[in-house]
Write a protein that holds these residues in place. Structure first.
Motif, PDB file in Angstrom:
ATOM      1  N   ILE A 141       0.817  -1.217   0.000  1.00  0.00           N
ATOM      2  CA  ILE A 141       0.000   0.000   0.000  1.00  0.00           C
ATOM      3  C   ILE A 141       0.853   1.269   0.000  1.00  0.00           C
ATOM      4  O   ILE A 141       2.007   1.267   0.419  1.00  0.00           O
ATOM      5  CB  ILE A 141      -0.996   0.051   1.179  1.00  0.00           C
ATOM      6  N   GLY A 142       0.245   2.336  -0.524  1.00  0.00           N
ATOM      7  CA  GLY A 142       0.846   3.662  -0.459  1.00  0.00           C
ATOM      8  C   GLY A 142       1.704   4.047  -1.655  1.00  0.00           C
ATOM      9  O   GLY A 142       2.107   5.213  -1.786  1.00  0.00           O
ATOM     10  N   ASP A 143       1.968   3.099  -2.551  1.00  0.00           N
ATOM     11  CA  ASP A 143       2.889   3.367  -3.663  1.00  0.00           C
ATOM     12  C   ASP A 143       2.428   4.549  -4.535  1.00  0.00           C
ATOM     13  O   ASP A 143       3.228   5.422  -4.873  1.00  0.00           O
ATOM     14  CB  ASP A 143       3.034   2.122  -4.548  1.00  0.00           C
ATOM     15  N   ASN A 164     -18.020 -17.057  -3.086  1.00  0.00           N
ATOM     16  CA  ASN A 164     -18.152 -16.509  -1.729  1.00  0.00           C
ATOM     17  C   ASN A 164     -17.310 -15.261  -1.501  1.00  0.00           C
ATOM     18  O   ASN A 164     -16.792 -15.039  -0.409  1.00  0.00           O
ATOM     19  CB  ASN A 164     -17.811 -17.594  -0.709  1.00  0.00           C
ATOM     20  N   ILE A 165     -17.152 -14.478  -2.568  1.00  0.00           N
ATOM     21  CA  ILE A 165     -16.498 -13.175  -2.424  1.00  0.00           C
ATOM     22  C   ILE A 165     -17.609 -12.167  -2.110  1.00  0.00           C
ATOM     23  O   ILE A 165     -18.506 -11.947  -2.916  1.00  0.00           O
ATOM     24  CB  ILE A 165     -15.739 -12.802  -3.706  1.00  0.00           C
ATOM     25  N   HIS A 166     -17.560 -11.585  -0.922  1.00  0.00           N
ATOM     26  CA  HIS A 166     -18.663 -10.736  -0.470  1.00  0.00           C
ATOM     27  C   HIS A 166     -18.479  -9.269  -0.840  1.00  0.00           C
ATOM     28  O   HIS A 166     -19.422  -8.596  -1.214  1.00  0.00           O
ATOM     29  CB  HIS A 166     -18.839 -10.889   1.043  1.00  0.00           C
ATOM     30  N   VAL A 167     -17.242  -8.772  -0.694  1.00  0.00           N
ATOM     31  CA  VAL A 167     -16.965  -7.355  -0.963  1.00  0.00           C
ATOM     32  C   VAL A 167     -15.677  -7.256  -1.773  1.00  0.00           C
ATOM     33  O   VAL A 167     -14.711  -7.977  -1.501  1.00  0.00           O
ATOM     34  CB  VAL A 167     -16.759  -6.549   0.344  1.00  0.00           C
ATOM     35  N   LEU A 168     -15.680  -6.361  -2.755  1.00  0.00           N
ATOM     36  CA  LEU A 168     -14.458  -5.990  -3.474  1.00  0.00           C
ATOM     37  C   LEU A 168     -14.406  -4.468  -3.472  1.00  0.00           C
ATOM     38  O   LEU A 168     -15.404  -3.804  -3.747  1.00  0.00           O
ATOM     39  CB  LEU A 168     -14.503  -6.484  -4.927  1.00  0.00           C
ATOM     40  N   ARG A 169     -13.240  -3.907  -3.201  1.00  0.00           N
ATOM     41  CA  ARG A 169     -13.144  -2.442  -3.206  1.00  0.00           C
ATOM     42  C   ARG A 169     -11.684  -2.069  -3.442  1.00  0.00           C
ATOM     43  O   ARG A 169     -10.777  -2.717  -2.897  1.00  0.00           O
ATOM     44  CB  ARG A 169     -13.622  -1.895  -1.850  1.00  0.00           C
ATOM     45  N   ASP A 170     -11.444  -1.041  -4.245  1.00  0.00           N
ATOM     46  CA  ASP A 170     -10.071  -0.579  -4.427  1.00  0.00           C
ATOM     47  C   ASP A 170      -9.813   0.627  -3.529  1.00  0.00           C
ATOM     48  O   ASP A 170     -10.533   1.618  -3.584  1.00  0.00           O
ATOM     49  CB  ASP A 170      -9.767  -0.276  -5.900  1.00  0.00           C
ATOM     50  N   PRO A 171      -8.798   0.537  -2.688  1.00  0.00           N
ATOM     51  CA  PRO A 171      -8.529   1.596  -1.721  1.00  0.00           C
ATOM     52  C   PRO A 171      -7.777   2.758  -2.364  1.00  0.00           C
ATOM     53  O   PRO A 171      -6.556   2.842  -2.245  1.00  0.00           O
ATOM     54  CB  PRO A 171      -7.691   0.896  -0.646  1.00  0.00           C
ATOM     55  N   THR A 172      -8.506   3.646  -3.034  1.00  0.00           N
ATOM     56  CA  THR A 172      -7.877   4.787  -3.718  1.00  0.00           C
ATOM     57  C   THR A 172      -7.799   5.966  -2.741  1.00  0.00           C
ATOM     58  O   THR A 172      -7.172   5.848  -1.692  1.00  0.00           O
ATOM     59  CB  THR A 172      -8.647   5.116  -5.014  1.00  0.00           C
ATOM     60  N   ARG A 173      -8.415   7.117  -3.097  1.00  0.00           N
ATOM     61  CA  ARG A 173      -8.363   8.274  -2.195  1.00  0.00           C
ATOM     62  C   ARG A 173      -8.827   7.885  -0.792  1.00  0.00           C
ATOM     63  O   ARG A 173      -9.853   7.258  -0.642  1.00  0.00           O
ATOM     64  CB  ARG A 173      -9.306   9.372  -2.704  1.00  0.00           C
ATOM     65  N   LEU A 221      -1.736   3.795   5.736  1.00  0.00           N
ATOM     66  CA  LEU A 221      -3.122   3.315   5.667  1.00  0.00           C
ATOM     67  C   LEU A 221      -4.053   4.322   5.009  1.00  0.00           C
ATOM     68  O   LEU A 221      -5.157   3.975   4.596  1.00  0.00           O
ATOM     69  CB  LEU A 221      -3.653   3.027   7.082  1.00  0.00           C
ATOM     70  N   TYR A 222      -3.616   5.609   4.932  1.00  0.00           N
ATOM     71  CA  TYR A 222      -4.472   6.650   4.354  1.00  0.00           C
ATOM     72  C   TYR A 222      -3.995   7.104   2.980  1.00  0.00           C
ATOM     73  O   TYR A 222      -4.579   7.998   2.384  1.00  0.00           O
ATOM     74  CB  TYR A 222      -4.543   7.859   5.302  1.00  0.00           C
ATOM     75  N   VAL A 223      -2.893   6.515   2.518  1.00  0.00           N
ATOM     76  CA  VAL A 223      -2.317   6.950   1.244  1.00  0.00           C
ATOM     77  C   VAL A 223      -2.989   6.186   0.094  1.00  0.00           C
ATOM     78  O   VAL A 223      -3.264   4.993   0.198  1.00  0.00           O
ATOM     79  CB  VAL A 223      -0.785   6.748   1.241  1.00  0.00           C
ATOM     80  N   ALA A 224      -3.235   6.896  -1.018  1.00  0.00           N
ATOM     81  CA  ALA A 224      -3.995   6.327  -2.141  1.00  0.00           C
ATOM     82  C   ALA A 224      -3.212   5.251  -2.877  1.00  0.00           C
ATOM     83  O   ALA A 224      -1.999   5.352  -3.066  1.00  0.00           O
ATOM     84  CB  ALA A 224      -4.358   7.434  -3.121  1.00  0.00           C
TER      85      ALA A 224
END
Lengths: 351, 351
Positions: free
Chosen positions: A188-190, A228-237, A280-283
């Motif tokens: 994360i954060g790259d 059985n994949i319940h949620v998918l989300r890309d952690p952008t902004r 953890l907060y970086v896009a």
């Protein structure tokens, strides 16, 4: 590729509109038509775009479609590992994919700044073409506006994507259940730190690259492997922290993270520590979070690790019944802390 | 409508982000979420938008869908007869309608300038809401970015529309045939001149209003009345002249216009004469051109004239086999002249 490229040989003093964007490129007349026929059409060539109408006609099987839109205003336009063009295609491909859909078609709206060099626009369009090819998505319709000098930073790009959701798929931010595993597809954060570096705000050279990438093939592989994949989300902004908080609220569950499991490149970690950022907060622009049933976790991880953009996939936490609507993290020191959403602004113009 | 409205009563010194847009509204964190929950959701309220995911899931019958996108950068934001919000919904509703589709869903991408007043944004969003209600289209997903002061003129709006094309409908710019009638739904030039007036560029007060309007109900009535509508197109940027040239080229036909049949309001005609503009090139935002089989012309005209936005519909010309790819006009003086596409720029930032 176009007359624009060779005109110098014919006319030693090229007209301004052959080298740079002028207001007339946005007036709906000849210059705009030239831009479409000489630049956009050759790059995004497909039967839908070729029809020449004010939009595209597409054949769709009956069922559920997913639609998602994003405007891109990233600054600067080019950064290690990507540019605004690559990002604008990947961002929307990923948003559509995170709804469990197979992205098929995309519209593009350009807002160009008067004086933008045609070379820059060509580079950006070429990046869009390459990203669209990798994702297997067709850019089927578009629009170009021009604003005066100073009224944009070169260009802004809106993309809107349409995809088809297979009948068996049912993913949503509201489907996380107690006991589910939280999977993260890689470091994360790259992206955020790469853009910051390109702005010269680090005070030193860095070789950190954006992770900008289309994740639709990774998602397809995952959805084929498990129902059985319940949620998918890309952690952008807002990063992983904000995204997981949104999911916790939508699903009315708690999410417990294990800090030591969260992969961060050492270079990114050092920059974050130096600047006081929490990774953890970086896009991110090429990572996904998946919340999946515990019995399928290993199977899904195995499939992810075989793909280009899921090699470093790991379990970073689990869903719990309580505390509802909250993300909690067990730190490397053994304590627990609340991980809240991003308050205010951290890195503006990151995508 | 929202806490933003009443906060003054609770806190005598409102925080900046309650009165104006700050960079943090675009960071994907709490402020952005507030904007969605307090402003966009109440205005565009519908079940799709309410899901809270990164896009919308829609059920679509199998068949053909139409998709069209437009970014709006009109300056100034407000003008007689409309504003950027109304325009952004109507423009895309109309583009989708011109493909013979019934527009159903729309995405919205906002690019907001730091410092934009929340009141202005609220007015614009309210106009979008009203236009969407009139058109019967649902705004199902969106995105907000914020750029620094000076990097936009208040706001830019991208809208992308999706509609369904009924099986019997087959309209395209390539379907004009020799003998077809060219119908125009009303007066031309109103929008362009209204915006020019709002810029204070006329040097005098004018009461010319933009014609900004959603034309989907007009198109539905026409398509119900006849299966012989070959082309539908809204003459926006570049005006009637540029739009008809595009059709002539797509269909490889000639189009003969009759100047004396083309309706122009006297006030618009005077302004155009004074400024040296030809109303044929001035943008419209609530007009359509229809190219229809001769045998159905009167039937279609009769239906159009019964609708709110088609009352002044008239025949302005006919399609001929030759000269191919050309628009020719019989002038009021009895001569004929070639009507070419708009060259360069006439009125920038008109939509």
């Amino acid at each position: 590729m176009s007359e624009v490229d060779i005109v110098g040989a014919v006319c030693p003093v090229p007209l301004p509109h052959e080298d740079i964007i002028v207001m007339g490129h946005g007036s709906g007349g000849k210059l705009g038509a030239d831009l479409v026929s000489k630049l956009f059409m050759p790059a995004f060539d497909n039967v839908f775009l070729g029809a020449g109408d004010d939009g595209a006609v597409l054949s769709i099987p009956g069922g559920r479609i997913a639609i998602s839109t994003d405007s891109h205003v990233v600054f600067p336009l080019f950064f290690p590992g990507g540019d605004i063009g690559h990002l604008s295609v990947c961002g929307t491909v990923n948003d559509v994919s995170m709804m469990g859909a197979k992205p098929l078609y995309m519209s593009v709206g350009f807002i160009l700044e008067e004086g933008l060099s045609m070379d820059t626009l060509r580079r950006v369009v070429n990046s869009m073409k390459l990203a669209a090819e990798e994702a297997g998505i067709k850019i089927v319709t578009g629009d170009t506006k021009v604003v005066q000098r100073g009224k944009a930073d070169g260009l802004y790009i809106n993309t809107t994507g349409v995809g088809i959701i297979p009948p068996s798929v049912n993913v949503s931010g509201s489907r996380a259940r107690a006991g589910d595993s939280v999977i993260l597809s890689g470091t994360i954060g790259d992206h955020g730190i790469a853009v910051l570096g390109a702005r010269g705000e680090l005070g030193f050279e860095s070789d950190i690259q954006s992770d900008s990438a289309p994740l639709n093939h990774l998602v397809s592989a995952m959805l084929e492997a498990s129902d059985n994949i319940h949620v998918l989300r890309d952690p952008t902004r807002g990063g992983v922290a904000t995204t997981l908080n949104e999911i916790a609220k939508q699903s009315k569950v708690g999410i417990l993270l294990n800090e030591s499991s969260i992969p961060v490149r050492p270079a990114v970690a050092s920059v974050c520590e130096m600047l006081g950022f929490d990774p953890l907060y970086v896009a991110n622009e090429g990572k996904l979070l998946a919340i999946v049933a515990p019995e399928d976790t290993e199977k899904i991880l195995a499939v992810m690790r075989k793909t280009k953009y899921g090699q470093d996939a790991v379990i970073i936490g689990e869903v719990q019944a309580k505390p509802q609507n909250r993300v909690i993290m067990k730190t490397t020191l053994g304590s627990t802390r609340v991980v809240d959403v991003l308050m205010g602004e951290m890195l503006p113009r990151i995508c």
